[in-house]
Design a protein around this motif. Structure first.
Motif, mmCIF file in Angstrom:
data_model
loop_
_atom_site.group_PDB
_atom_site.id
_atom_site.type_symbol
_atom_site.label_atom_id
_atom_site.label_comp_id
_atom_site.label_asym_id
_atom_site.label_seq_id
_atom_site.Cartn_x
_atom_site.Cartn_y
_atom_site.Cartn_z
ATOM 1 N N ASP A 58 0.818 -1.207 0.000
ATOM 2 C CA ASP A 58 0.000 0.000 0.000
ATOM 3 C C ASP A 58 0.854 1.261 0.000
ATOM 4 O O ASP A 58 0.437 2.288 -0.516
ATOM 5 N N ASP A 276 -6.746 -1.457 6.301
ATOM 6 C CA ASP A 276 -7.927 -1.048 5.535
ATOM 7 C C ASP A 276 -7.464 -0.149 4.400
ATOM 8 O O ASP A 276 -6.828 0.886 4.628
ATOM 9 N N SER A 277 -7.763 -0.543 3.153
ATOM 10 C CA SER A 277 -7.317 0.230 1.995
ATOM 11 C C SER A 277 -7.903 1.635 1.974
ATOM 12 O O SER A 277 -7.357 2.537 1.339
ATOM 13 N N LYS A 278 -9.017 1.847 2.680
ATOM 14 C CA LYS A 278 -9.636 3.167 2.711
ATOM 15 C C LYS A 278 -8.930 4.106 3.683
ATOM 16 O O LYS A 278 -9.222 5.313 3.703
ATOM 17 N N GLN A 279 -8.029 3.551 4.503
ATOM 18 C CA GLN A 279 -7.360 4.370 5.514
ATOM 19 C C GLN A 279 -5.888 4.623 5.172
ATOM 20 O O GLN A 279 -5.099 4.982 6.041
ATOM 21 N N ASP A 281 -4.391 6.993 3.434
ATOM 22 C CA ASP A 281 -3.949 8.370 3.666
ATOM 23 C C ASP A 281 -3.775 8.658 5.156
ATOM 24 O O ASP A 281 -2.859 9.380 5.555
ATOM 25 N N THR A 282 -4.651 8.079 5.979
ATOM 26 C CA THR A 282 -4.545 8.277 7.426
ATOM 27 C C THR A 282 -3.285 7.620 7.965
ATOM 28 O O THR A 282 -2.562 8.190 8.797
ATOM 29 N N THR A 298 2.554 6.516 -1.450
ATOM 30 C CA THR A 298 1.461 5.591 -1.729
ATOM 31 C C THR A 298 1.377 5.330 -3.227
ATOM 32 O O THR A 298 2.056 5.978 -4.024
#
Length: 478
Positions: A58, A276-279, A281-282, A298
């Motif tokens: 990721d 989690d791929s949605k996190q 940026d976090t 990324t």
């Protein structure tokens, strides 16, 4: 009654129905073609990013290369013995870390402990510049004294005839792999096609896996060895990239690579997967905040570094192509609606008579909408067929696009075959064959557009038909 009348009216107006269907078909075919080519572009970019990054990665954590200090240029330096007995072949290897400043291996654990990180693995990227060859000693001859012929003895200045040096320079890349977790890191993008991969017991063994292209170029097999800085490594496997060109030539256990590069307990790249791929940026923000001095890259960051014909074609497909397909589709819908409305105008006597016989307006509207939906379905079937043909043609031709990979700090430490760590900013070029896959979602979208086109055309025609009165039919009688 509805079906019989519908069939009879469509049979009577074959040409008009075919024109409407073809208009919708061209718009739908263009949508399918653009969507399939766009999907192919996405797959091509994924291949490029996978070659840089690693399957399942990721993000990567690196540290920017420091500016060279005074007196340290960062260029390789080689020393050879040019004594009298120098006709023997001489060889020297210069091993240099590449891909940014070295990171302490303890940072791998620190990164892995960050919130949202599922796994982290360190890797060391090295560039090996090998120079081998030999010197040829010249022979000294005395020149004839001034004013005498060539046969004179002594008295002249001696001169050297012949001699020289012939050396070959070869540069290749080495990646140190954490053998305890090979699903993440430099070797994750390849599969072993000959021999075996590393085992956990070989964390500090003198064994190597070489890429298929490098093995072919140097005629290497699993029965041979490779020598780096006077150390022999047994080749245990040949690795073939899953989907793209490999940017690493030789893979070694991490500890062996650290010994070669004089980089004990150091890595150049940390490969990271998020829970989690949605996190992503976090997680990136957390690593940058808690581990100062590092650069987190990324896949989205790497996508911005891809240029060349692949990037240009992708931009055209996603912007110009999609807007063009939308414009053509809207035009097709309008043409279908206008043609349907025009056909209704020519059927004044028919619809007026039907109303005089007792047909309510909703039944007349239903009849027109039914005919239009059938036209839309025919157009959809033709459009899907044309679109599939166009997509198959693109896949069969497989045009080659060029991707130029810029030097983002987190580029996975690959770097290609470059001549040293100071040249990490160079650009790698990769050729990607374009395909145009058609998904079931695209076909479902095409079918939906066909029905929508029929409904729009039918709604306009039906509205006009519903406003007709029996008196209109009587006025149309000559």
């Amino acid at each position: 009654m509805f079906g019989i009348y519908l069939k009879r009216e469509l049979s009577r107006r074959k040409k008009a129905a075919l024109v409407i269907a073809l208009g919708l078909a061209l718009g739908i075919a263009l949508v399918i073609t653009v969507n399939s080519v766009s999907a192919g572009m996405t797959q091509a970019q994924d291949k490029v990013l996978t070659s840089l990054y690693g399957l399942g990665t990721d993000m990567t954590v690196t540290k920017a290369q420091a500016a060279p200090t005074d007196g340290a240029s960062g260029r390789p330096k080689f020393d050879f013995d040019a004594g009298s007995d120098s006709s023997e072949t001489q060889s020297s290897d210069r091993v240099m870390p590449q891909g940014g400043q070295a990171l302490k291996a303890s940072l791998v654990t620190e990164v892995a402990d960050q919130a949202g990180v599922a796994s982290a693995v360190g890797a060391l990227s090295l560039n090996v510049t090998k120079v081998d060859g030999s010197f040829t000693q010249g022979t000294a001859e005395s020149a004839a004294p001034s004013g005498q012929g060539g046969g004179g003895q002594g008295g002249g200045q001696p001169r050297v005839q012949g001699g020289g040096a012939s050396f070959d320079v070869n540069s290749y890349t080495v990646a140190g792999v954490d053998v305890t977790n090979q699903d993440l890191g430099p070797l994750a993008t390849s599969k072993i096609t000959t021999g075996t991969t590393f085992t956990t017991a070989q964390s500090n063994s003198k064994v190597a896996v070489v890429s298929a292209s490098y093995a072919k170029e140097n005629e290497l097999t699993t029965a041979k060895t490779i020598t780096i800085s006077d150390t022999k490594y047994d080749i245990i496997g040949i690795a073939t990239p899953d989907s793209s060109e490999s940017t690493t030539d030789v893979y070694l256990p991490l500890k062996q690579a650290q010994t070669l590069g004089d980089s004990a307990d150091e890595v150049t790249t940390i490969y990271v997967t998020a829970t989690d791929s949605k996190q992503i940026d976090t997680v990136k923000a957390a690593i940058q905040k808690n581990i100062s001095g590092t650069t987190v890259t990324t896949s989205a960051d790497l996508a911005d570094t891809v240029s060349g014909s692949l990037s240009t074609a992708s931009n055209l497909a996603t912007s110009v192509g999609k807007w063009l397909s939308i414009a053509v589709l809207i035009a097709a819908f309008l043409v279908a609606a206008l043609l349907t409305s025009s056909a209704v105008s020519r059927r004044v006597r028919e619809f007026g008579t039907l109303k005089a016989l007792g047909w309510p307006s909703r039944k007349v509207t239903r009849q027109v909408v039914g005919e239009s939906i059938v036209n839309g379905l025919i157009g959809g079937a033709l459009g899907i067929a044309i679109g599939l043909g166009a997509a198959y043609t693109v896949t069969a031709i497989s045009p080659t696009l060029t991707a130029e990979l810029g030097s983002t700090a987190g580029a996975g430490g690959g770097g290609g075959r470059m001549g040293g760590g100071a040249q990490q900013a160079a650009t790698n070029t990769m050729d990607i064959a374009l395909s145009a896959p058609v998904s079931l979602t695209t076909i479902a979208l095409a079918a939906g557009l066909a029905i929508a086109g029929g409904l729009i055309a039918g709604a306009m025609g039906g509205w006009r038909a519903s406003r007709m009165r029996p008196a209109d039919a009587l006025r149309s009688v000559q």
